[in-house]
Scaffold this active site. Structure first.
Site, short mmCIF file in Angstrom:
data_model
loop_
_atom_site.label_atom_id
_atom_site.label_comp_id
_atom_site.label_asym_id
_atom_site.label_seq_id
_atom_site.Cartn_x
_atom_site.Cartn_y
_atom_site.Cartn_z
N CYS A 41 0.92 -1.09 -0.59
CA CYS A 41 0.07 0.17 -0.22
C CYS A 41 0.51 1.42 -0.31
CB CYS A 41 -0.82 0.12 1.42
SG CYS A 41 -2.19 1.56 1.06
N ASP A 43 0.42 3.62 1.80
CA ASP A 43 0.11 4.47 3.09
C ASP A 43 1.41 4.86 3.58
OD1 ASP A 43 0.32 4.79 6.14
OD2 ASP A 43 -1.61 3.83 5.62
N ARG A 45 3.20 5.11 6.89
CA ARG A 45 3.30 4.03 7.49
C ARG A 45 3.39 2.31 6.86
NH1 ARG A 45 -2.74 4.71 10.27
NH2 ARG A 45 -3.16 3.52 8.12
N HIS A 97 -2.34 -4.61 4.86
CA HIS A 97 -1.98 -3.12 6.23
C HIS A 97 -3.28 -3.65 6.68
CE1 HIS A 97 -2.72 0.60 6.26
NE2 HIS A 97 -2.68 0.05 4.76
N CYS A 100 -6.15 -0.15 6.76
CA CYS A 100 -5.68 0.34 5.49
C CYS A 100 -7.43 1.02 4.95
CB CYS A 100 -5.63 -0.73 4.11
SG CYS A 100 -5.61 0.17 2.65
CO CO Z 1 -3.39 1.21 2.84
#
Ligand code: CO
Length: 208
Positions: A41, A43, A45, A97, A100
């Site tokens: 992803c 993302d 993080r 994750h 998400c």
């Molecule tokens: Co995500």
């Protein structure tokens, strides 16, 4: 974040690398032979190399919203083609994750504009596994399970490709489904079993 800091960080990083290996960048410029393609992803993080502790040159990386492998997405398909048929990776990892936002958005009724068709792929995952997901009590547990099932369905999409079917036939090659738990930092192997899940599905989509 101060962008000037990024360039200072970069300078420090160069110095640290050269301190431990004077030929680090000379070697890096020779080429790459990663053994793993990681699809994760976007993302901020979920950092791919950092969470896996891997070095430059070891992992070929593709990231997008909710670690998707849509069948007609030219970007994901090109990455798979290049990694499998040219770089000859031995593993493809789809790493989802928990928490998400892409998966969360797909669970809600909202017009997300250009994101609608992208998130619709996750709604398709929900539809395929509706019986199991609807039997789960608690929104958080349901949301976490959808993250896992989305990883599984993206692994399924990967084995539909001719590159991957050829790789399974010709060499040591495996597709894996993982989840990164943001709450604990732990990487979890979903153990998406080839014999129990992917093999049967590959029979339907076999083109080789
Ligand atoms: Co995500």
């Amino acid at each position: 974040m101060d962008l000037a800091q990024i360039f200072l960080n970069n300078q420090l990083w160069i110095e640290q690398k050269l301190k431990t290996d004077a030929n680090f960048f000379t070697n890096l410029s020779q080429g790459q032979s990663p053994k793993v393609l990681y699809i994760g992803c976007s993302d901020s993080r979920v950092t791919a190399e950092e969470l896996m502790g891997t070095k430059p040159g070891e992992v070929f990386v593709h990231r997008n919203i909710a670690n998707m492998v849509p069948n007609t997405d030219l970007s994901a398909m090109s990455v798979i083609n290049y990694a499998v048929s040219h770089l000859k990776v031995n593993h493809i990892v789809v790493c989802g994750h928990y928490y998400c936002n892409g998966v969360k958005a797909a669970m809600q009724s909202a017009d997300m504009g250009i994101l609608n068709p992208w998130l619709r792929n996750i709604r398709d995952v929900y539809r395929l596994h509706k019986a199991e997901l609807d039997s789960i009590t608690g929104e958080e547990a349901k949301y976490k399970r959808l993250v896992e099932l989305n990883v599984q369905e993206q692994c399924v999409n990967i084995i539909k490709t001719s590159d991957v079917q050829n790789a399974y036939k010709d060499r040591d090659f495996t597709v894996h489904g993982w989840v990164f738990d943001i709450h604990t930092g732990k990487l979890i192997d979903l153990k998406i079993d080839f014999d129990n899940i992917l093999k049967e599905i590959m029979e339907i989509y076999r083109i080789i």
